[in-house]
Design an enzyme around this catalytic site. Sequence first.
Site, PDB file in Angstrom:
ATOM      1  N   GLY A 242       0.752  -1.250   0.000  1.00 25.81           N
ATOM      2  CA  GLY A 242       0.000   0.000   0.000  1.00 25.81           C
ATOM      3  C   GLY A 242       0.782   1.300   0.000  1.00 25.81           C
ATOM      4  O   GLY A 242       0.186   2.365   0.145  1.00 25.81           O
TER       5      GLY A 242
ATOM      6  N   ASP B 294      -5.545  -6.597  -4.855  1.00 28.28           N
ATOM      7  CA  ASP B 294      -4.328  -7.414  -4.825  1.00 28.28           C
ATOM      8  C   ASP B 294      -4.778  -8.862  -4.705  1.00 28.28           C
ATOM      9  O   ASP B 294      -5.646  -9.180  -3.879  1.00 28.28           O
ATOM     10  CB  ASP B 294      -3.435  -7.039  -3.642  1.00 28.28           C
ATOM     11  CG  ASP B 294      -2.016  -7.548  -3.830  1.00 28.28           C
ATOM     12  OD1 ASP B 294      -1.123  -6.749  -4.141  1.00 28.28           O
ATOM     13  OD2 ASP B 294      -1.815  -8.783  -3.698  1.00 28.28           O
TER      14      ASP B 294
ATOM     15  N   CYS C 263      10.089  -2.910  -9.819  1.00 31.60           N
ATOM     16  CA  CYS C 263      11.328  -2.532  -9.115  1.00 31.60           C
ATOM     17  C   CYS C 263      12.461  -3.460  -9.547  1.00 31.60           C
ATOM     18  O   CYS C 263      13.200  -3.990  -8.728  1.00 31.60           O
ATOM     19  CB  CYS C 263      11.126  -2.501  -7.607  1.00 31.60           C
ATOM     20  SG  CYS C 263      10.449  -4.009  -6.928  1.00 31.60           S
TER      21      CYS C 263
HETATM   22  C1  LIG Z   1       5.175  -4.915  -6.367  1.00 30.09           C
HETATM   23  S1  LIG Z   1       3.903  -5.518  -5.373  1.00 30.09           S
HETATM   24  C2  LIG Z   1       2.845  -4.129  -5.248  1.00 30.09           C
HETATM   25  C3  LIG Z   1       3.345  -3.092  -4.308  1.00 30.09           C
HETATM   26  C4  LIG Z   1       2.339  -1.992  -4.029  1.00 30.09           C
HETATM   27  N1  LIG Z   1       1.887  -1.358  -5.240  1.00 30.09           N
HETATM   28  C5  LIG Z   1       2.897  -0.954  -3.089  1.00 30.09           C
HETATM   29  O1  LIG Z   1       3.289   0.108  -3.540  1.00 30.09           O
HETATM   30  O2  LIG Z   1       2.935  -1.214  -1.890  1.00 30.09           O
HETATM   31  C6  LIG Z   1       3.032  -6.545  -6.466  1.00 30.09           C
HETATM   32  C7  LIG Z   1       1.770  -7.100  -5.898  1.00 30.09           C
HETATM   33  O3  LIG Z   1       1.089  -7.794  -6.947  1.00 30.09           O
HETATM   34  C8  LIG Z   1       0.304  -8.786  -6.344  1.00 30.09           C
HETATM   35  N2  LIG Z   1      -0.111  -9.728  -7.396  1.00 30.09           N
HETATM   36  C9  LIG Z   1       0.555 -10.791  -7.884  1.00 30.09           C
HETATM   37  N3  LIG Z   1      -0.170 -11.394  -8.846  1.00 30.09           N
HETATM   38  C10 LIG Z   1      -1.306 -10.680  -8.979  1.00 30.09           C
HETATM   39  C11 LIG Z   1      -2.468 -10.814  -9.778  1.00 30.09           C
HETATM   40  N4  LIG Z   1      -2.580 -11.812 -10.679  1.00 30.09           N
HETATM   41  N5  LIG Z   1      -3.455  -9.915  -9.637  1.00 30.09           N
HETATM   42  C12 LIG Z   1      -3.351  -8.913  -8.736  1.00 30.09           C
HETATM   43  N6  LIG Z   1      -2.297  -8.757  -7.934  1.00 30.09           N
HETATM   44  C13 LIG Z   1      -1.277  -9.613  -8.058  1.00 30.09           C
HETATM   45  C14 LIG Z   1       1.194  -9.361  -5.279  1.00 30.09           C
HETATM   46  O4  LIG Z   1       0.455 -10.003  -4.281  1.00 30.09           O
HETATM   47  C15 LIG Z   1       1.926  -8.106  -4.773  1.00 30.09           C
HETATM   48  O5  LIG Z   1       1.330  -7.636  -3.622  1.00 30.09           O
END
Ligand SMILES: C[S@@+](CC[C@H](N)C(=O)[O-])C[C@H]1O[C@@H](n2cnc3c(N)ncnc32)[C@H](O)[C@@H]1O
Length: 404
Positions: free
Chosen positions: A206, A225, A331
């Site tokens: 988040g 998510d 990232c």
């Molecule tokens: C890089 S992190 C996001 C970080 C967040 N935007 C932040 O700023 O805190 C990527 C996220 O994508 C989620 N994720 C993975 N596969 C996904 C899917 N098929 N649909 C939605 N979310 C997904 C993961 O659970 C993870 O929390």
Amino acid sequence: MSAPAFINTAFLLRRIRDLRCLTPRRTRVKTKWATSLPRYPATNMALQNFDATYSLQLGRLWPSVRCSLLSERKYGALINNFSDHQDVVSDLQDNGCLDFVSATQREAPISSVGPERGGGESEDTAGGGEPQESPGDTGEDPPLSLSPNIKCLVFPCGDITRFKPSRPDGHRLLGYYLLDAASVLPCLALDVQEGHSVLDLCAAPGGKTLALLQTQAIRFLSLNDSSVSRTSRLTRVLHAYVPKHLLAADRLRVTSLDGRHWAEFEGNTYDRVLVDVPCSTDRHSATEEDNNIFSKIRTGERRRLPQLQMDLLLAGIKAVRPGGEVVYSTCTFSQLQNQYVVQQALHLAGQEGIQLQVVSLQPLVRMLSGTFHFAPDLLLGEMVVPHLTANFGPIYMCKLRRLC
Ligand SMILES: C[S@@+](CC[C@H](N)C(=O)[O-])C[C@H]1O[C@@H](n2cnc3c(N)ncnc32)[C@H](O)[C@@H]1O
């Protein structure tokens, strides 16, 4: 009396090592644990992979970027406007911190000209050719306005002071959220305007969601998510930073769905969509064994990342209304997970009759180059690269405008 001839030096050293009383307690390792240690630590696998690919991709930059990646990262304090933050900000400023967003507004003109690279010519991107960033027909980008409400304080270049943990105010809301300051850039690039509806497709835990909320311009925010546990964490973050009345169902919705199928549920809807995809999280992979995507058992998951990222980006593109904008971010330095994913998504969207334009983020780069180091000469999008004096990133971002 002389020692028997068969006692050689190596044997003696082994015997001495076996005397537990001579081994400091902190360096003793139980054999059982030692045998269960991975033979090839995931961090080593990650670094081997990075050395092979990024030395080609980043060329002469790689040795210094690698060194920064392995050094302590730098944080930024995203100020929580919903808390009593005035004293928090003054305390941080008294300690030498600067808000890099407002400093930018003071120092650089907000309106901007088109990109310097790619000839500055308009370019269609949906057909799958070599996409280039488009300044539009007039040769100029529309002005990029950074939300004055997003404040992120950082210690100056070269200063590696750590932030103290944030404390709750009288309403039990925390004053700031610590994050890689470069994570705020995709949110600035999204350019949220008053009354917009926004989808954050991969929102947990988040950090970027909080940055988007700070704009105080969003009419409706949809947070998603696929991971249920991470969505719970996101909800806890929201409760720690955002007043209850702003979390009402008509203003904000949290779901835990597979984002790849979002369009089946809500297509052509949002003004802005953030697609911050799961990736190889390069800094984490190079430094932490825990939950490392380069561990052997996660090889399949790692190989499937570009496909997952592309599906998520395509879903984000379909969720935005014509005229709306999408920011894709990761990232990682990996071209396979950055530029190639965007290119492929543009190509597939084109086949489905969706026309997109790549929006130049050069104005943002020019504004923020006093705080962040950016990779030079990327074909598509922009990337913050870690530097020892400004150890943020990596963060890659690419902005797309849906034309029809
Ligand atoms: C890089 S992190 C996001 C970080 C967040 N935007 C932040 O700023 O805190 C990527 C996220 O994508 C989620 N994720 C993975 N596969 C996904 C899917 N098929 N649909 C939605 N979310 C997904 C993961 O659970 C993870 O929390």
